[in-house]
Design a protein around this motif. Sequence first.
Motif, PDB file in Angstrom:
ATOM      1  N   LEU A 165       1.531  -1.219   0.014  1.00  0.00           N
ATOM      2  CA  LEU A 165      -0.384   0.114  -0.283  1.00  0.00           C
ATOM      3  C   LEU A 165       0.340   1.976   0.140  1.00  0.00           C
ATOM      4  O   LEU A 165       0.833   2.501  -0.882  1.00  0.00           O
ATOM      5  CB  LEU A 165      -1.035   0.457   1.265  1.00  0.00           C
ATOM      6  CG  LEU A 165      -1.930  -1.273   0.998  1.00  0.00           C
ATOM      7  CD1 LEU A 165      -2.918  -1.079   2.743  1.00  0.00           C
ATOM      8  CD2 LEU A 165      -3.513  -0.539   0.105  1.00  0.00           C
ATOM      9  N   ILE A 183      -2.929   0.119   9.052  1.00  0.00           N
ATOM     10  CA  ILE A 183      -3.737   1.849   7.819  1.00  0.00           C
ATOM     11  C   ILE A 183      -4.382   2.688   8.542  1.00  0.00           C
ATOM     12  O   ILE A 183      -4.054   3.367   7.742  1.00  0.00           O
ATOM     13  CB  ILE A 183      -4.977   0.563   7.447  1.00  0.00           C
ATOM     14  CG1 ILE A 183      -3.824  -0.913   6.726  1.00  0.00           C
ATOM     15  CG2 ILE A 183      -5.447   1.124   6.515  1.00  0.00           C
ATOM     16  CD1 ILE A 183      -5.699  -1.844   6.348  1.00  0.00           C
ATOM     17  N   TRP A 186      -7.127   1.174   0.797  1.00  0.00           N
ATOM     18  CA  TRP A 186      -7.664  -0.241   1.054  1.00  0.00           C
ATOM     19  C   TRP A 186      -8.671  -0.146   1.638  1.00  0.00           C
ATOM     20  O   TRP A 186      -9.404  -0.983   0.966  1.00  0.00           O
ATOM     21  CB  TRP A 186      -7.037  -0.383   2.530  1.00  0.00           C
ATOM     22  CG  TRP A 186      -7.254  -1.080   3.089  1.00  0.00           C
ATOM     23  CD1 TRP A 186      -8.362  -1.409   4.905  1.00  0.00           C
ATOM     24  CD2 TRP A 186      -7.011  -2.546   2.793  1.00  0.00           C
ATOM     25  NE1 TRP A 186      -8.652  -3.128   4.655  1.00  0.00           N
ATOM     26  CE2 TRP A 186      -8.046  -3.955   3.428  1.00  0.00           C
ATOM     27  CE3 TRP A 186      -6.432  -2.887   1.683  1.00  0.00           C
ATOM     28  CZ2 TRP A 186      -7.331  -4.827   4.175  1.00  0.00           C
ATOM     29  CZ3 TRP A 186      -6.044  -4.916   1.549  1.00  0.00           C
ATOM     30  CH2 TRP A 186      -6.991  -5.652   2.669  1.00  0.00           C
ATOM     31  N   ARG A 223     -10.954  -2.916  -1.388  1.00  0.00           N
ATOM     32  CA  ARG A 223     -11.718  -3.825  -0.571  1.00  0.00           C
ATOM     33  C   ARG A 223     -13.381  -3.442  -1.649  1.00  0.00           C
ATOM     34  O   ARG A 223     -13.508  -4.589  -2.197  1.00  0.00           O
ATOM     35  CB  ARG A 223     -12.156  -3.111   0.895  1.00  0.00           C
ATOM     36  CG  ARG A 223     -10.743  -3.490   1.426  1.00  0.00           C
ATOM     37  CD  ARG A 223     -10.306  -5.158   1.295  1.00  0.00           C
ATOM     38  NE  ARG A 223     -11.447  -5.586   1.699  1.00  0.00           N
ATOM     39  CZ  ARG A 223     -11.525  -7.419   2.187  1.00  0.00           C
ATOM     40  NH1 ARG A 223     -10.255  -7.960   1.527  1.00  0.00           N
ATOM     41  NH2 ARG A 223     -12.209  -8.240   2.192  1.00  0.00           N
TER      42      ARG A 223
END
Length: 280
Positions: free
Chosen positions: A223, A259, A268, A272
């Motif tokens: 990420l 995160i 993120w 998802r």
Amino acid sequence: MPLTCKQEREIAGALREIDPAQISVSSELSAAQRSQQGLSMIRVAEGVVSYRLRTLRPELTEGMSLGLARKAALDGREAVAEDPQQEFGDFVREVLDALEETSVTYVVGGAVAVWGWGEARITRDFDAVVDLPVEQMAEFSKALEARGMLVPVEVILDLYSSPADLPIKAIHMPTGYKLDVFLLRPEDTLRASALQRRLLVDFGPGIGEAYVHSPEELILYKLQYYRLGGQTKHIRDIGSIVAMVGDDSLEQDYLWQWIDRLELTEIWIEIRKQMVQSDG
């Protein structure tokens, strides 16, 4: 900061490249089998590029064409693989031997770590994080030099004391592959956590066992790399890891804690969302 429309398209495009049928097949393979798959992919790709280069430039030796195929040119010179018969797996094992010989605490990252938890893909780099005390730097430098990787101890010391977080970089002269070693720094709590949570994975013949990032740390670093460089390969890697490891097997509380701390929430959530839509 909200994602741009471009980033949303990049994430969606990268995740669409993940084939559910291929994920199903890969999930039935062991980490060792996926690693051998990755090594085979590298071998085939290099062979094709090397052959085409020698067709276009007959003056190239096998070592020169393989060096160029491995994209390891140094200081503007054409790369030369001193031992063209050595391959990526040999290089990885050499680095691991140097780390283990000098008792350096390490964790493998990058595409090689992805072989342990997600789909295999081609790579020419080997990344690792190390806890390297000053008193071990000279010994580690010598261990690398004995294996064809020239990293003077002065360079390691300079990188350790530098305010910039730059890796130790080395070219493995026998093969032409690249090594990036990231140093643990006192203030780097994520790397400290990654070293504590590392997991032993068997990569199979030629490489053997090695400590790698847990799936959670690997996702976190991917990420970060995507945010920094915008390379969609990191999104695809994340998607394959999540698809193969499964939500129930990921430590969600730990993952979300980091995160939020690293300000990666928007990326993120978008990943998802796109994965749920793909499942639908």
